[in-house]
Structure formats: structure tokens, C-alpha cells
Write an enzyme that holds these catalytic residues in place. Structure first.
Site, PDB file in Angstrom:
ATOM      1  N   GLU A   1     -53.895  17.679 -44.059  1.00 14.08           N
ATOM      2  CA  GLU A   1     -55.097  18.496 -43.864  1.00 14.08           C
ATOM      3  C   GLU A   1     -54.645  19.786 -43.190  1.00 14.08           C
ATOM      4  O   GLU A   1     -54.276  19.791 -42.012  1.00 14.08           O
ATOM      5  CB  GLU A   1     -56.125  17.761 -42.993  1.00 14.08           C
ATOM      6  CG  GLU A   1     -56.661  16.471 -43.591  1.00 14.08           C
ATOM      7  CD  GLU A   1     -57.740  16.692 -44.638  1.00 14.08           C
ATOM      8  OE1 GLU A   1     -58.100  17.862 -44.878  1.00 14.08           O
ATOM      9  OE2 GLU A   1     -58.218  15.692 -45.207  1.00 14.08           O
TER      10      GLU A   1
ATOM     11  N   GLU B   1     -61.295  23.539 -51.131  1.00 17.53           N
ATOM     12  CA  GLU B   1     -60.141  23.639 -50.244  1.00 17.53           C
ATOM     13  C   GLU B   1     -59.088  24.554 -50.857  1.00 17.53           C
ATOM     14  O   GLU B   1     -57.997  24.121 -51.237  1.00 17.53           O
ATOM     15  CB  GLU B   1     -59.617  22.228 -49.952  1.00 17.53           C
ATOM     16  CG  GLU B   1     -60.664  21.367 -49.240  1.00 17.53           C
ATOM     17  CD  GLU B   1     -60.328  19.884 -49.194  1.00 17.53           C
ATOM     18  OE1 GLU B   1     -59.204  19.495 -49.585  1.00 17.53           O
ATOM     19  OE2 GLU B   1     -61.197  19.094 -48.749  1.00 17.53           O
TER      20      GLU B   1
ATOM     21  N   HIS C   1     -54.803  18.786 -48.600  1.00 24.47           N
ATOM     22  CA  HIS C   1     -56.217  19.049 -48.371  1.00 24.47           C
ATOM     23  C   HIS C   1     -56.379  20.080 -47.257  1.00 24.47           C
ATOM     24  O   HIS C   1     -55.419  20.548 -46.669  1.00 24.47           O
ATOM     25  CB  HIS C   1     -56.930  17.764 -47.921  1.00 24.47           C
ATOM     26  CG  HIS C   1     -57.009  16.681 -48.944  1.00 24.47           C
ATOM     27  ND1 HIS C   1     -58.210  16.226 -49.443  1.00 24.47           N
ATOM     28  CD2 HIS C   1     -56.046  15.943 -49.556  1.00 24.47           C
ATOM     29  CE1 HIS C   1     -57.982  15.249 -50.312  1.00 24.47           C
ATOM     30  NE2 HIS C   1     -56.681  15.061 -50.395  1.00 24.47           N
TER      31      HIS C   1
ATOM     32  N   HIS D   1     -60.167  18.450 -53.913  1.00 22.02           N
ATOM     33  CA  HIS D   1     -61.483  18.925 -53.469  1.00 22.02           C
ATOM     34  C   HIS D   1     -61.570  20.416 -53.739  1.00 22.02           C
ATOM     35  O   HIS D   1     -60.751  21.204 -53.251  1.00 22.02           O
ATOM     36  CB  HIS D   1     -61.700  18.622 -51.989  1.00 22.02           C
ATOM     37  CG  HIS D   1     -61.923  17.165 -51.711  1.00 22.02           C
ATOM     38  ND1 HIS D   1     -61.525  16.554 -50.533  1.00 22.02           N
ATOM     39  CD2 HIS D   1     -62.512  16.193 -52.459  1.00 22.02           C
ATOM     40  CE1 HIS D   1     -61.856  15.264 -50.571  1.00 22.02           C
ATOM     41  NE2 HIS D   1     -62.458  15.030 -51.732  1.00 22.02           N
TER      42      HIS D   1
END
Length: 372
Positions: free
Chosen positions: A307, A105, A233, A102
């Protein structure tokens, strides 16, 4: 970009884009910047700088670092990984790590760079890292969504771009597909959009995007060798295990949770940050078509999504003063998973043999002790 002298006394970055003709980062524009190695890993870097850094890692560590182009983006840019490991005459097991699927990020590519720096810095002096470098090869993609990442650096209005840069189809004028909804793992079932203007647009079909196809192809070729799959992420401070569909559970769910909770404990020990562990439906939201789920689906036993920081105060625009602590704690978490993976693969059989031998000896001793 050309980079000279990446060492403790400083380096000189001569920024010349090395990829062909798409925007400011790809043009032949030079810039000069002096910094220290320590400062380099406390800042975000554009794609040209990351590409030059990858070349520098190869030049400085020719015996353990090589690179491989394993696909191309929609805009015809190379998708490149670093392969890191000590040479071996036999076939080696592998750890996969990718960052930057992504675009917005930015902390993810920063972590991949930090991870590479740390294993290269420590493998000669840390016996455990050295052992793992002998037994494992690390396949690390610092930026998977190259087109999107470059686009996110264009200006303030593009900073939060998430998707790829492929154009919409069927009359849709919006751009991009969410690459982490495009894998062949319960594709299109939950947590996706079929509207190409939405951030979770899953594409026209599974693997419609060349980036997702490139990863799929590599994992397919290496599926018997890859022991663990880590995709990095932000944000949320989570460690996610398969699967993203609420009605599907991984066969080794208990093991995944145990290892994930151990990683979260290792993370907390560094700077006190709490990471939540669980499936995406349990701790975040349901989704399908993720690379994490695909890796587990094809038989890679240990598959995790990290994350990274934070929990929403800054979100995707994590300040640069948090890069180093974020990477330090995430490194501890990743190392926990990798160490577990390594020891399970290379010690579990020996441990079983030792345990069987000990049981046999103990039984013999007990028998002899009870003889009249």
C-alpha cells in the site's frame, strides 16, 4: 497510441487508442505531447498511453521484453503483462507483480512502469540485477482492472471509482465488483459486502469476475515457478502479509514478517518514509478473497501487498510531484523482497553445502589438534 523516441532527449506521444470502442480513450483521437523520459515517469498516464508504453518497451528491448495477453475484462479489453528476463535454455523461476487492481489507485500503475524502467535501465550495469534477470523472469501487469481504470479517467465524478465495470445481478442496478474480494481465498467470509452497490462487493461467487479468473488461471499454471507475488495498491504506507482472515495464519508467517520488515527498512532509507508491516487484520482491517491470500494459499511462499503513499492527506489522489519519490522508495522495498527471494532459491543449497564442508573441516582440524 503510437510512441516514438522514448529516450533522454525526449519523446513524442501520438495518442491513438488501440483498444476497441469503449469511451474517449478507445476512440481514434490523436493528441501530440512532447516530454522527456524523466518527465514521463513523473506523471500519471491513461490506458492508451500505458498500452503504447508497453509496446515501446518491447520494441526497445526485444531480447528481454515480450508481452502476453492472458485474459479479457468484462468489457472485452485485453489484460496484458510484460515478461522481462534474459533468455535461457532451461525453465526459469518467476516473480509476479500486478498493479491497478483498484481503478482509483493511480500511483500503482505508475509504480509498475517505474519498476520496468529501472530493471531495464540497470540490468546491463548492475551485476545483481543482471544475475536476477538471468535466473528469473518478471511477469508484470501494469493495469489489471483495465475497464475500471479507463472509467476512472473519464471525468472528475468517476476519478475515485474502485471496482470492475460488470453490471449488478438480481435486480441490482449498480456496477462493479471489488476484484480484490473475488479470489478463491476464504471468499465472502470477512471484510466484504454482498450488496453490489458497496465498494467491497465480493461478487456473486468466487471468481465471478473475468479479471480475477485470468490471474487465477495464470497463477495456477505457474504455481511451481513463481517464487514471490507482489500486488501493488494505495494508500496507507503498508506492507501486508497473508492472511486477511483474523483466525488464519500463514505457515511461514515469521519469514514473511522478517522479509517485510526488511523491505520497510529499505523503503525508509530512501526518503525517510515509515511503512507498517503486518497482516491486514493487525494493521488495517480484516478481509477475504484477496489475490495476495490466494497466491499464498496455492503455495507461492512469499506474497505481499504494497500500500503505497500516503497516509491519508491526499489519499487516492496523490499529487504528481510525489510519484517519483514514492516509486523510488517502493522500488527499494520490492528489490529487497526480490533479492531475498532470488538468493534463497539459488544460494541456500550452496550455502548449506559450504556450511557443511566448513563444519567437517573444522571438526577434522579440532580432532587433529587434540591428538597426542
Amino acid at each position: 497510441m503510437m510512441m516514438l523516441g522514448l529516450g533522454s532527449v525526449g519523446l513524442v506521444l501520438l495518442s491513438l487508442a488501440v483498444q476497441s470502442g469503449h469511451g474517449a480513450q478507445d476512440s481514434a483521437v490523436w493528441s501530440r505531447e512532447e516530454t522527456t523520459e524523466r518527465n514521463y515517469y513523473t506523471r500519471y498516464h491513461n490506458m492508451s498511453e500505458i498500452t503504447a508504453w508497453m509496446e515501446q518497451m518491447k520494441r526497445e528491448n526485444p531480447d528481454v521484453v515480450s508481452s502476453m495477453v492472458y485474459g479479457q475484462t468484462y468489457e472485452r479489453r485485453n489484460i496484458t503483462l510484460l515478461k522481462i528476463g534474459l533468455s535461457s535454455t532451461g525453465r526459469k523461476k518467476a516473480i509476479w507483480m500486478d498493479c491497478g487492481i483498484h481503478a482509483r489507485e493511480w500511483i500503482a500503475p505508475a509504480f509498475c512502469q517505474y519498476f520496468v524502467r529501472e530493471i531495464l535501465r540497470t540490468y546491463k550495469t548492475d551485476t545483481k540485477v543482471n544475475e536476477m534477470m538471468k535466473n528469473l523472469d518478471f511477469y508484470i501487469t501494469p493495469v489489471l482492472n483495465v475497464d475500471g481504470y479507463i472509467y476512472s479517467w473519464h471525468n472528475e465524478s468517476t476519478r475515485l471509482w474502485r471496482k470492475s465495470r460488470s453490471p449488478g445481478t438480481g435486480g441490482c442496478t449498480c456496477y462493479g465488483t471489488d476484484l480484490n474480494r473475488n479470489f478463491y481465498a476464504n471468499w465472502g467470509m470477512v471484510g466484504v459486502s454482498t450488496d453490489c452497490c458497496f465498494e467491497t462487493y465480493c461478487g456473486t461467487k468466487a471468481l465471478s469476475e473475468s479479471e480475477a479468473w485470468a490471474v487465477t488461471d495464470m497463477l495456477g499454471k505457474m504455481r511451481e515457478d513463481i517464487l514471490a507475488f507482489l500486488t501493488i495498491h494505495s494508500y496507507g504506507q503498508l506492507i501486508l502479509v497473508p492472511y486477511g482472515h483474523p483466525n488464519i495464519s500463514a505457515p511461514n508467517y515469521d519469514e514473511l514478517m522478517e522479509v517485510g520488515l526488511g523491505a520497510a527498512k529499505a523503503i525508509k532509507a530512501v526518503h525517510g518514509m515509515d511503512y507498517t508491516v503486518g497482516t491486514s487484520p493487525d494493521v488495517l482491517y480484516a478481509n477475504s478473497g484477496s489475490s495476495r491470500d490466494f497466491a499464498r494459499l496455492i503455495g507461492i511462499p512469499l506474497s505481499f501487498t504494497f500500500e503505497l503513499r500516503d497516509k491519508g492527506e491526499h489519499g487516492f489522489e496523490l499529487p504528481e510531484d510525489q510519484i517519483q519519490p514514492t516509486c523510488e522508495e517502493a522500488y527499494a522495498g520490492a528489490q529487497h523482497i526480490i533479492t531475498y527471494t532470488h538468493d534463497k532459491a539459488f544460494y541456500s543449497y550452496a550455502a548449506t553445502v559450504r556450511a557443511t564442508l566448513w563444519t567437517t573441516l573444522l571438526a577434522a582440524w579440532v580432532s587433529s589438534a587434540t591428538l597426542p
